[in-house]
Design an enzyme around this catalytic site. Sequence first.
Site, short mmCIF file in Angstrom:
data_model
loop_
_atom_site.label_atom_id
_atom_site.label_comp_id
_atom_site.label_asym_id
_atom_site.label_seq_id
_atom_site.Cartn_x
_atom_site.Cartn_y
_atom_site.Cartn_z
N ASP A 41 -4.93 -6.77 -4.54
CA ASP A 41 -3.72 -7.57 -4.65
C ASP A 41 -4.11 -9.05 -4.56
OD1 ASP A 41 -0.61 -6.69 -4.55
OD2 ASP A 41 -0.85 -8.71 -3.74
N GLY A 89 0.76 -1.25 0.00
CA GLY A 89 0.00 0.00 0.00
C GLY A 89 0.78 1.29 0.00
N GLY A 90 2.05 1.30 -0.37
CA GLY A 90 2.82 2.55 -0.37
C GLY A 90 2.23 3.60 -1.29
N ASP A 119 0.74 -0.96 -10.97
CA ASP A 119 2.15 -1.02 -10.59
C ASP A 119 2.56 -2.48 -10.71
OD1 ASP A 119 4.65 -0.49 -9.61
OD2 ASP A 119 4.02 -0.32 -7.52
N CYS A 127 9.11 -0.83 -11.54
CA CYS A 127 10.40 -0.40 -11.01
C CYS A 127 11.51 -1.12 -11.78
CB CYS A 127 10.51 -0.67 -9.50
SG CYS A 127 10.14 -2.35 -8.99
#
Length: 471
Positions: free
Chosen positions: A297, A277-278, A344, A398
């Site tokens: 998720d 949850g960032g 993401d 990322c």
Amino acid sequence: MKVRCERIVSMVRGGAVAYKGVFQPECLSVNPSARLQATLDLVQEIDHVARPVDAVVSAWFRTRRYIDDRDRGLILETVYSLLRHHARLGWWLEGQGREDVPRNRLIAWLALKEGRTADQVKSLFSGAKFSPAVLSEREEALLAKLEGHAIDHPAMPEEVRLECPDWAAGALRARFGEAFADEMAAMLTAAPLDLRVNPVKAMRDDMLRALKGFGVKAQASALAPYGIRVDERLSLARLPMLKSGEVEIQDEGSQLVALLVDARPGERVVDFCAGAGGKTLAIAAQMDNRGHVIACDVSEGRLKRGAERFRRAGLHNIQTRLLASETDKWVKRHKGGFDRVLVDAPCSGTGTWRRNPDARWRSPEEKGLDALVAMQARILASAARLVKPGGRLVYATCSMLPAENEDQVAAFLAAHPGFKPVPLKDVAPQVTNSAHLDYLALTPARHDTDGFFAAVMQREAAPTPDAAAIS
């Protein structure tokens, strides 16, 4: 090092530690050999446990609470340095016909990088209580061959010197061209500690003043509007604002990805691969606690950890949703129901090698990069169904590999003509990003953030009924 305890309750006296009224000899802080043995124990644990290093390290220290903050920092510094020199140490050991095992790696590190003499290394491997066993004849012979050399050597292949694994080298060379060496060198530095201020609870200037009051050197982030960069290594237990939810630990690049979602108060938003949850936290704070954010998720454990963070941050507009897969029936039931959708995606993690140096030596997924790229495509296509006409879809990784980023987005847009890219200048004009006009592409060398990629795509608005046809 056999002691198991909850905490040190007294003080060091003459090289002994009082623990629950019983003196234990050889405190780590006054015995470098004991600290070296602790380092060796942790490296061996990392080698034998098939889990990410940060998880192994956290679990290892939880059972050794007698190790104080100073020793913990020194142990971690050596462990992560060994990981950042993995290929180079392996090259030296292979060249000397030695097995790449923790003891040999540590001996090579002390000689090649720390510049220790043979006598100094032997004194650390003393065989005393809590210290590493005495060097064998074979280990002494290895030490003799390495003494006086530096960790880098002219005969090393460039990929070895830059710690770049074979599975990623070709793609990264293609991506960066002449900047390849500079980008890989930047990935060998330690990652900075970045914080994100929670605007629901605090202001950045107030948090900067509070950190200064705690004696912490910090400054406003260069790009992220709520970011703070801490300019020193410190125990996070010193920061009460982390426990209160006024700040969160989040790399500046990750903060910028959340910013691209551009969520507004009152909107409906999905964080499709939310993890712990960032980015969900940052998105919900953008919305000033108004509207509705759903954190999805496939891991129940990650969602539970996220829910705890949401409560601490004082954010009440977030709901968690456990999905069986990327094609969960929930997606179909909520088709076209959201203003913003963030994907993401799971990725190779090449952009996080500074903070996860072990990740570069784990080839992505068991079936390779192609299988990972195929999974990303499925996730992106499924999540796109949630975007309402006129809404936006943000795809992020990322990773710094084109196959997971630009190529992935190009393939999606070709298969979904109803989506169009939104130029970066329209969503993040503060980011200097000369390599791309359409996409966010951050790297450690150019931006001093983790390596991140993000693309914003907008779904065409629903056609307006023709007025003549209505009449």
